[in-house]
Design a protein around this motif. Structure first.
Motif, mmCIF file in Angstrom:
data_model
loop_
_atom_site.group_PDB
_atom_site.id
_atom_site.type_symbol
_atom_site.label_atom_id
_atom_site.label_comp_id
_atom_site.label_asym_id
_atom_site.label_seq_id
_atom_site.Cartn_x
_atom_site.Cartn_y
_atom_site.Cartn_z
ATOM 1 N N ASP A 250 0.848 -1.194 0.000
ATOM 2 C CA ASP A 250 0.000 0.000 0.000
ATOM 3 C C ASP A 250 0.881 1.241 0.000
ATOM 4 N N TYR A 251 1.641 1.363 -1.064
ATOM 5 C CA TYR A 251 2.620 2.434 -1.169
ATOM 6 C C TYR A 251 1.984 3.780 -1.480
ATOM 7 N N GLY A 252 2.605 4.825 -0.947
ATOM 8 C CA GLY A 252 2.234 6.198 -1.306
ATOM 9 C C GLY A 252 3.465 6.861 -1.878
ATOM 10 N N TYR A 253 4.151 7.651 -1.046
ATOM 11 C CA TYR A 253 5.410 8.275 -1.457
ATOM 12 C C TYR A 253 6.451 7.233 -1.831
ATOM 13 N N GLU A 254 6.284 6.029 -1.271
ATOM 14 C CA GLU A 254 7.244 4.955 -1.540
ATOM 15 C C GLU A 254 7.280 4.584 -3.022
ATOM 16 N N LEU A 255 6.175 4.847 -3.747
ATOM 17 C CA LEU A 255 6.169 4.616 -5.193
ATOM 18 C C LEU A 255 7.244 5.456 -5.876
ATOM 19 N N TYR A 256 7.393 6.686 -5.397
ATOM 20 C CA TYR A 256 8.402 7.599 -5.936
ATOM 21 C C TYR A 256 9.808 7.075 -5.630
ATOM 22 N N LEU A 257 10.006 6.558 -4.414
ATOM 23 C CA LEU A 257 11.299 6.010 -4.029
ATOM 24 C C LEU A 257 11.636 4.771 -4.855
ATOM 25 N N LEU A 258 10.647 3.929 -5.106
ATOM 26 C CA LEU A 258 10.861 2.724 -5.905
ATOM 27 C C LEU A 258 11.139 3.076 -7.368
ATOM 28 N N GLU A 259 10.480 4.107 -7.837
ATOM 29 C CA GLU A 259 10.754 4.588 -9.193
ATOM 30 C C GLU A 259 12.219 4.992 -9.321
ATOM 31 N N PHE A 292 2.433 6.438 -9.096
ATOM 32 C CA PHE A 292 2.606 7.618 -8.261
ATOM 33 C C PHE A 292 1.892 8.828 -8.860
ATOM 34 N N ASP A 293 1.905 8.930 -10.187
ATOM 35 C CA ASP A 293 1.190 10.025 -10.847
ATOM 36 C C ASP A 293 -0.310 9.953 -10.573
ATOM 37 N N GLU A 294 -0.822 8.734 -10.447
ATOM 38 C CA GLU A 294 -2.269 8.544 -10.314
ATOM 39 C C GLU A 294 -2.765 8.609 -8.880
ATOM 40 N N VAL A 295 -1.877 8.338 -7.909
ATOM 41 C CA VAL A 295 -2.317 8.321 -6.513
ATOM 42 C C VAL A 295 -2.346 9.731 -5.947
ATOM 43 N N ASN A 296 -3.369 10.025 -5.154
ATOM 44 C CA ASN A 296 -3.461 11.308 -4.462
ATOM 45 C C ASN A 296 -3.419 11.117 -2.952
ATOM 46 N N SER A 297 -4.183 10.142 -2.482
ATOM 47 C CA SER A 297 -4.157 9.833 -1.049
ATOM 48 C C SER A 297 -4.497 8.357 -0.873
ATOM 49 N N ILE A 298 -4.041 7.802 0.246
ATOM 50 C CA ILE A 298 -4.300 6.394 0.504
ATOM 51 C C ILE A 298 -4.227 6.127 2.005
ATOM 52 N N GLN A 299 -5.188 5.361 2.502
ATOM 53 C CA GLN A 299 -5.145 4.914 3.893
ATOM 54 C C GLN A 299 -4.316 3.632 3.932
ATOM 55 N N HIS A 300 -3.187 3.677 4.602
ATOM 56 C CA HIS A 300 -2.324 2.501 4.664
ATOM 57 C C HIS A 300 -3.005 1.383 5.458
ATOM 58 N N THR A 301 -2.708 0.157 5.068
ATOM 59 C CA THR A 301 -3.273 -1.006 5.764
ATOM 60 C C THR A 301 -2.197 -1.920 6.351
ATOM 61 N N SER A 302 -0.949 -1.732 5.957
ATOM 62 C CA SER A 302 0.134 -2.565 6.487
ATOM 63 C C SER A 302 0.302 -2.325 7.985
ATOM 64 N N ASN A 313 -0.364 16.081 -1.258
ATOM 65 C CA ASN A 313 -0.235 17.507 -0.995
ATOM 66 C C ASN A 313 0.152 17.780 0.453
ATOM 67 N N GLN A 314 -0.592 17.174 1.375
ATOM 68 C CA GLN A 314 -0.395 17.480 2.795
ATOM 69 C C GLN A 314 0.948 16.992 3.313
ATOM 70 N N ASN A 315 1.335 15.768 2.940
ATOM 71 C CA ASN A 315 2.530 15.167 3.516
ATOM 72 C C ASN A 315 3.823 15.576 2.828
ATOM 73 N N PHE A 316 3.760 15.823 1.532
ATOM 74 C CA PHE A 316 5.009 15.982 0.811
ATOM 75 C C PHE A 316 5.085 17.221 -0.050
ATOM 76 N N GLY A 317 4.066 18.068 0.003
ATOM 77 C CA GLY A 317 4.176 19.333 -0.698
ATOM 78 C C GLY A 317 3.740 19.267 -2.138
ATOM 79 N N GLN A 321 3.572 17.292 -7.654
ATOM 80 C CA GLN A 321 2.487 17.245 -8.613
ATOM 81 C C GLN A 321 2.994 17.050 -10.041
ATOM 82 N N SER A 322 4.304 17.162 -10.257
ATOM 83 C CA SER A 322 4.848 16.983 -11.599
ATOM 84 C C SER A 322 4.648 15.542 -12.051
ATOM 85 N N ASN A 323 4.544 15.353 -13.363
ATOM 86 C CA ASN A 323 4.288 14.037 -13.921
ATOM 87 C C ASN A 323 5.583 13.237 -13.982
#
Length: 351
Positions: A250-259, A292-302, A313-317, A321-323
């Motif tokens: 259930d990745y959020g910002y982690e998608l960017y790190l994996l990219e 990562f481009d498509e996700v905006n918010s996610i409730q983690h379940t792990s 927006n709230q967590n990482f600024g 928003q860039s593609n």
């Protein structure tokens, strides 16, 4: 609410970390006079008002509380407009708006700090001159900032800017002004929390610390001390770490790190003329970028993250928003790599 003159003088003196004696020396009056002003026993002579304002580097109107609320509203309006341009990625427009605001409010530390942040993020053909402006602003406002967080923000920008200019000595001077990680409030506040928020704060710390660990692993992989195969092993540990922390993927910002992880491995393999193997990592990088481009918010379940919510927006600024897919394609284009058939096939398949 407007401050009375005595309150304003005391407030400004304390913000400058001056004793009554130090202020008295600057104004060529007695310390007793300063004490009487601050206790509202007497008032400064009218002729001294401009001198007092000048010492504090504020206008006479601000010292006297004239139009204080109006000026603050104007400054906040400029800051809000600047943030809106930051959100859209138009940093040049952001710089322009702040500079216009400073023309009307040249003594506003808030606007100067915001301008420094904008210039720090502005990459153009005049980058070296921009870096010099960042340093100039930092030296100008650092002693005027009263909040530790703002000071640390300036120290960090100064560190990275001097580093970018190749001045390691000065970069180190400002880096050493930053507080050590073990003294951060994030590590202490959860221990003081007695509500359900305690688990949320602890989980947030785990996310932040793991993100910083990943960034350190990434930087370690850039070291020339390691062979290419060892660099790839180091980067692959990022995937292993995130697999432990996010067993439900259930990745959020982690998608960017994996990219970034996959793109770094891709570039190592390309430099080693292993294009076919490299393309497998390029494909994964594009998949993570697209997600990562498509996700905006996610409730983690792990298990270690189920109390926190990822909000781009709230967590990482707004700068995220860039593609990301476009960014990868642009990078491949700049490196003249789109001509390879295997890379074309990956792009056609993934994008």
């Amino acid at each position: 609410m407007k401050l009375y003159l005595n309150e304003k003088i005391k407030k400004m003196r304390l913000e400058h970390n001056w004793t009554q004696e130090q202020l008295a020396e600057r104004l060529d009056v007695s310390a007793q006079a300063i004490s009487r002003w601050e206790t509202n026993s007497t008032f400064p002579d009218i002729e001294m008002i401009p001198d007092i304002a000048s010492i504090f580097e504020i206008s006479v109107d601000e010292l006297l509380g004239v139009n204080d609320s109006i000026n603050q509203n104007k400054i906040q309006k400029v800051l809000d407009e600047a943030d809106s341009y930051y959100a859209s990625g138009d940093i040049e427009k952001m710089v322009f708006v702040i500079e216009q605001g400073i023309k009307e409010n040249p003594i506003s530390t808030k606007l100067s700090l915001k301008l420094m942040e904008a210039l720090f993020s502005l990459y153009n053909d005049q980058r070296e001159n921009t870096c010099k402006r960042v340093i100039e602003l930092g030296n100008k406002i650092i002693d005027k900032l009263k909040h530790l967080e703002d000071k640390c923000k300036v120290y960090q920008m100064m560190t990275y800017t001097y580093l970018e200019l190749g001045n390691l000595e000065q970069a180190k001077v400002f880096a050493e002004k930053l507080p050590k990680m073990v003294y951060s409030q994030e590590l202490v506040l959860p221990l003081l929390e007695t509500t359900d928020k305690k688990e949320e704060l602890l989980q947030y710390n785990i996310q932040m610390l793991s993100n910083h660990l990943i960034i350190q692993l990434e930087k370690l992989s850039f070291s020339n001390c390691y062979k290419k195969e060892d660099k790839i092993k180091i980067l692959n540990k990022i995937h292993l770490l995130l697999g432990i922390l996010f067993e439900n993927k259930d990745y959020g910002y982690e998608l960017y790190l994996l990219e970034n992880m996959n793109m770094n491995i891709f570039e190592i393999l390309v430099s080693d003329n292993k294009l076919e193997e490299a393309c497998k990592y390029l494909e994964d990088a594009l998949k993570y970028a697209k997600a990562f481009d498509e996700v905006n918010s996610i409730q983690h379940t792990s298990l270690l993250n189920n109390k926190t919510v990822f909000d781009k927006n709230q967590n990482f600024g707004k700068d995220y928003q860039s593609n990301e897919v476009d960014r990868i394609i642009s990078s491949l284009k700049n490196k003249n790599m789109l001509k390879h058939k295997k890379i074309e096939d990956v792009l056609e398949k993934t994008v």
